[in-house]
Design an enzyme around this catalytic site. Structure first.
Site, PDB file in Angstrom:
ATOM      1  N   ASP A  75       0.836  -1.197   0.000  1.00  0.00           N
ATOM      2  CA  ASP A  75       0.000   0.000   0.000  1.00  0.00           C
ATOM      3  C   ASP A  75       0.877   1.255   0.000  1.00  0.00           C
ATOM      4  O   ASP A  75       2.035   1.226   0.432  1.00  0.00           O
ATOM      5  CB  ASP A  75      -0.955   0.011   1.191  1.00  0.00           C
ATOM      6  CG  ASP A  75      -0.237   0.051   2.540  1.00  0.00           C
ATOM      7  OD1 ASP A  75       0.819  -0.603   2.681  1.00  0.00           O
ATOM      8  OD2 ASP A  75      -0.736   0.736   3.454  1.00  0.00           O
ATOM      9  N   GLU A 134       0.120  -1.129   5.856  1.00  0.00           N
ATOM     10  CA  GLU A 134       1.245  -0.652   6.653  1.00  0.00           C
ATOM     11  C   GLU A 134       1.188   0.852   6.889  1.00  0.00           C
ATOM     12  O   GLU A 134       1.571   1.340   7.962  1.00  0.00           O
ATOM     13  CB  GLU A 134       2.563  -1.024   5.962  1.00  0.00           C
ATOM     14  CG  GLU A 134       3.817  -0.798   6.805  1.00  0.00           C
ATOM     15  CD  GLU A 134       4.328   0.637   6.780  1.00  0.00           C
ATOM     16  OE1 GLU A 134       5.070   1.021   7.709  1.00  0.00           O
ATOM     17  OE2 GLU A 134       3.982   1.387   5.832  1.00  0.00           O
TER      18      GLU A 134
END
Length: 365
Positions: A75, A134
């Site tokens: 991400d 994350e």
């Protein structure tokens, strides 16, 4: 495929945190890629997007040894459309620009290339965990990272390094906290006395947090978002703020978070709710990290690179492995700058340099 070409493919496949379909499509890409590289890969479903775990068998006399763990994420902080609107892929004077190129799709490409380079060589097993959330503290991946770190000999993060290329040997703890206030709406001119302003209450609570933080030398606090209210002629009934805290040690972390969670309303009839949305414990300097850095420095010299290390302020999934006592280092991604900034970039030549270093780590540790 050249590293730069693969990196461009990854960057142009935009994967903002929370964009579940985009993240899952990228997970499909990783599953296929890790299979091509000889790994056994699986997806771990999560509401924020699926995580990926891959195991690569060891080879030769070291095949039965404890594995190395590599931590990464797919991400980014950038919304879909950022590539077209504000940060187009660009190569100029040996520098590559684009959303996520530095944090951290460059690290994904570095690891894949290193795995290609060790094919056919003797090495211990390798385990890879790629997380889908994350950038918001990995709230859905904490248990996964904890489970997959069991029994490994060391953990390495593929986050960006320090500006000079040094690895990261410890990290501040990081917590995201939400303060939500419920007041009572009323007409701001005709009947203000019956209202309870949630925004005014929130502001007083934020001032209280600032006063609390000022009592500590090494605590960082950032008010990242504030929402609330709706019209200037209505006393606002709801307001909230998201705060990011950074801590150097667990004792201070506990003291500050306990105090924030214990905040009480200033206004009569105001309702206050404080919640910790994600938490990464402080990863403190340790002899284990120093010993691991010495081994990595030796591996680096074998491929012509000098490797140093230093503490880092930012948090990542390596906070968890370091806190758990697993010998840990981070910052194996390519050199560059501009994480979370529109000038995000990597030095093209460092992609191959970092891949060679990671390959040396895999074959020598």
């Amino acid at each position: 495929m050249r590293m730069i070409d693969r990196l461009r493919e990854y960057v142009e496949d935009e994967t903002p945190t929370g964009a579940v379909d985009a993240l899952n499509a990228f997970a499909d890409r990783l599953l296929s890629r890790y299979g091509e590289l000889g790994g056994t890969a699986r997806r771990v479903p999560a509401p924020t997007g699926d995580h990926v775990v891959a195991d690569f068998p060891g080879r030769g006399p070291r095949a039965a040894e404890a594995p190395l763990l590599f931590l990464a994420h797919h991400d980014t902080v950038w919304p879909i459309g950022q590539l077209q609107d504000a940060m187009p892929w660009r190569e100029q004077d040996g520098v590559i620009h684009g959303p996520g190129v530095f944090d951290m799709k460059g690290g994904l490409v570095v690891l894949e290339t290193a795995l290609e380079q060790v094919a056919g060589l003797d090495h211990r097993p390798v385990r890879v965990v790629v997380v889908a959330d994350e950038e918001v503290g990995s709230p859905s991946a904490r248990e996964l990272v904890t489970a997959e770190s069991a029994g490994v000999v060391a953990a390495f993060g593929l986050e960006p390094p320090h500006p000079n290329g040094d690895l990261k040997t410890s990290r501040r703890g990081s917590s995201r906290v939400r303060i939500e206030v419920t007041g009572r709406e009323a007409h701001a001119a005709l009947d203000p006395g019956t209202g309870v302003s949630a925004i005014d209450e929130l502001l007083d609570q934020l001032i209280a947090v600032r006063a609390l933080v000022s009592e500590y030398d090494d605590v960082l606090c950032n008010v990242g978002t504030i929402t609330g209210g709706g019209r200037t002629n209505v006393v606002p009934g709801n307001a909230s703020a998201d705060l990011g805290f950074r801590f150097v040690d667990p004792e201070t972390e506990r003291a500050v978070l306990d105090a924030v969670k214990g905040l009480q309303p200033v206004r009569r009839d105001a309702v206050l709710e404080v919640s910790v949305m994600s938490n990464r414990p402080a990863w403190q300097p340790s002899e284990a990290a120093d010993l691991l850095l010495a081994k990595v420095a030796e591996a680096g010299r074998s491929v012509g690179h000098e490797v140093g290390g230093a503490a880092a302020s930012g948090a990542a999934d390596t906070n968890l492995t370091g806190w758990l006592g697993v010998p840990t280092l981070d910052g194996l991604g390519p050199r560059g700058k501009g994480a979370h900034a529109v000038h995000e970039q990597v030095i093209a030549a460092s992609l191959a340099e970092r891949a060679a270093l990671v390959a040396a780590i895999i074959t020598t540790l």
